[in-house]
Design an enzyme around this catalytic site. Structure first.
Site, short mmCIF file in Angstrom:
data_model
loop_
_atom_site.label_atom_id
_atom_site.label_comp_id
_atom_site.label_asym_id
_atom_site.label_seq_id
_atom_site.Cartn_x
_atom_site.Cartn_y
_atom_site.Cartn_z
N GLU A 139 15.40 -27.37 19.81
CA GLU A 139 14.00 -27.49 19.42
C GLU A 139 13.88 -28.52 18.30
O GLU A 139 14.74 -28.62 17.43
CB GLU A 139 13.47 -26.14 18.96
CG GLU A 139 13.37 -25.17 20.13
CD GLU A 139 12.68 -23.85 19.78
OE1 GLU A 139 11.91 -23.37 20.61
OE2 GLU A 139 12.93 -23.31 18.69
N CYS A 142 10.16 -22.98 9.20
CA CYS A 142 11.53 -22.90 8.74
C CYS A 142 12.17 -21.57 9.13
O CYS A 142 11.61 -20.51 8.87
CB CYS A 142 11.49 -23.02 7.23
SG CYS A 142 12.89 -23.86 6.60
N CYS A 171 22.72 -17.35 8.77
CA CYS A 171 21.94 -16.80 7.65
C CYS A 171 21.18 -15.57 8.13
O CYS A 171 20.64 -15.55 9.24
CB CYS A 171 20.97 -17.85 7.11
SG CYS A 171 21.82 -19.26 6.40
N CYS A 217 17.48 -15.88 9.54
CA CYS A 217 17.15 -17.05 10.36
C CYS A 217 17.32 -16.78 11.86
O CYS A 217 18.36 -16.30 12.29
CB CYS A 217 18.03 -18.21 9.92
SG CYS A 217 17.89 -19.66 10.98
N CYS A 229 23.49 -22.32 15.50
CA CYS A 229 24.08 -22.59 14.19
C CYS A 229 25.14 -21.55 13.86
O CYS A 229 24.90 -20.35 13.99
CB CYS A 229 22.99 -22.56 13.11
SG CYS A 229 23.65 -22.91 11.47
N CYS A 245 11.44 -32.98 12.07
CA CYS A 245 12.53 -32.09 11.68
C CYS A 245 13.57 -32.09 12.81
O CYS A 245 13.31 -31.59 13.91
CB CYS A 245 11.96 -30.69 11.45
SG CYS A 245 13.17 -29.52 10.91
S1 SF4 Z 1 19.01 -21.28 7.88
FE1 SF4 Z 1 19.53 -21.05 10.04
S2 SF4 Z 1 19.88 -23.13 10.80
FE2 SF4 Z 1 19.95 -23.21 8.55
S3 SF4 Z 1 22.13 -22.93 8.04
FE3 SF4 Z 1 21.22 -20.89 8.00
S4 SF4 Z 1 21.56 -20.08 10.08
FE4 SF4 Z 1 21.87 -22.31 10.17
#
Ligand code: SF4
Length: 356
Positions: free
Chosen positions: A95, A348, A123, A126, A119, A112
């Site tokens: 995306e 975000c 996190c 996220c 990823c 972006c």
């Molecule tokens: S916020 Fe999401 S995309 Fe960014 S480093 Fe952490 S897990 Fe990865």
């Protein structure tokens, strides 16, 4: 010949493309012409490159390809933010988001870019992190996000300005410094004079705290902006929110940022996602002031955009402003990021892998 055996032109520097054409027995300037067709005129079919001899176009068509990501779907937010679902050559999906810089009809956009499919950082708050990790992107797939997005914007908005995208942030899916070399190569594609020619100061790379990448970036001769996603001001909490902190604890991270500032003389931005009842107490504010004030950094507060499958909540507007005032009174240079694209899950932390 199938696509796999063709030479991929996207991702070559202008010089490499000139050499490729010389190897085909062509004059050097042909490479520059083709480079401009791809990066300045948004053309990815050799047949449409009208100042190239027909026989050469035919030859290129048989031996080379320009594989920009395909836009499969787009969603448009009420604030004008657009989220593109793009498909790569191996059919993986990413995306990419474009955000209008103002409410005016002739506004430019900030793009972006995603650097990985999914990823691996994971996190806690996220959607990307919780949707798993598949692979890193190549530089041409990142520059390709720029080209596809620009083409789509021009087409949809019936506008023709080449600078319709004026800023790029590496803040989409993925940790850019886990894919350092390809990310830096893609930056060079964005700033190439004969191509997109974006100003270096209009590019921001955002890391979740990959210390080695910060130190390497300090040594590049680039004037891009570094943003660091901090999200917590002490290790115990940051370990929980950003698992990379267990490898590079805050002390080490801040030392790397200090090194970056001393080498580049550039101001760094710290991103701080605001999670209700998690990281917004007076004590959090004091700790944040204590660790970031000596660095003369910008602090960018991001009120959380909720993700259905995750337990975190967005704080009330009162709590957001309370925290802001504590930091400002403590002498920090602080801003609150305006909410963009929340209604289309483009904000975000809301991007995620879409399976077919
Ligand atoms: S916020 Fe999401 S995309 Fe960014 S480093 Fe952490 S897990 Fe990865």
């Amino acid at each position: 010949m199938n696509m796999i055996n063709r030479t991929q032109l996207l991702g070559m520097s202008c010089k490499q493309m000139e050499e490729f054409l010389v190897d085909m027995g062509q004059p050097r300037y042909r490479g520059r012409q083709i480079y401009k067709w791809i990066y300045q005129k948004d053309v990815n079919s050799f047949h449409d490159m009208t100042d190239i001899p027909r026989s050469l176009r035919q030859q290129l068509d048989e031996n080379a390809s320009i594989a920009i990501p395909r836009v499969l779907k787009q969603r448009v937010s009420k604030d004008g933010t657009r989220k593109f679902l793009m498909e790569l050559e191996d059919r993986k999906r990413i995306e990419t988001v474009v955000i209008p810089q103002s409410g005016n009809r002739d506004t430019s956009y900030s793009l972006c870019i995603s650097t990985q499919v999914g990823c691996p950082v994971g996190c806690a708050f996220c959607a990307t992190g919780s949707s798993g990790y598949q692979r890193s992107l190549q530089s041409h797939e990142m520059a390709g996000q720029f080209l596809s997005s620009r083409r789509e914007l021009k087409r949809r908005l019936k506008r023709n300005e080449d600078n319709i995208i004026s800023n790029v942030v590496y803040m989409g899916m993925g940790e850019p410094f886990f894919n350092y070399d390809q990310v830096i190569d893609s930056v060079y594609l964005l700033i190439e004079y004969n191509g997109i020619n974006l100003g270096q100061r209009h590019i921001t790379i955002s890391t979740s705290g990959e210390v080695k990448g910060i130190k390497r970036l300090a040594q590049e001769k680039l004037q891009v902006t570094l943003a660091v996603s901090l999200h917590a001001a002490y290790d115990q909490l940051r370990d929980r929110l950003v698992p990379l902190n267990r490898k590079y604890p805050l002390g080490e991270l801040l030392e790397a940022v200090e090194y970056y500032i001393s080498r580049t003389n550039r101001r760094v931005t710290f991103e701080y996602i605001m999670l209700d009842d998690v990281n917004l107490s007076r004590d959090d504010a004091d700790k944040l002031i204590h660790i970031t004030k000596p660095l003369l950094a910008n602090i960018n507060l991001i009120p959380y955009n909720e993700v259905e499958t995750l337990p975190f909540k967005r704080p009330s507007s009162n709590k957001v402003w309370q925290f802001y005032h504590w930091l400002a009174e403590g002498g920090l240079n602080v801003t609150i990021r305006e909410e963009r694209g929340g209604d289309i899950e483009a904000a975000c932390g809301q991007l995620c892998i879409k399976e077919r």
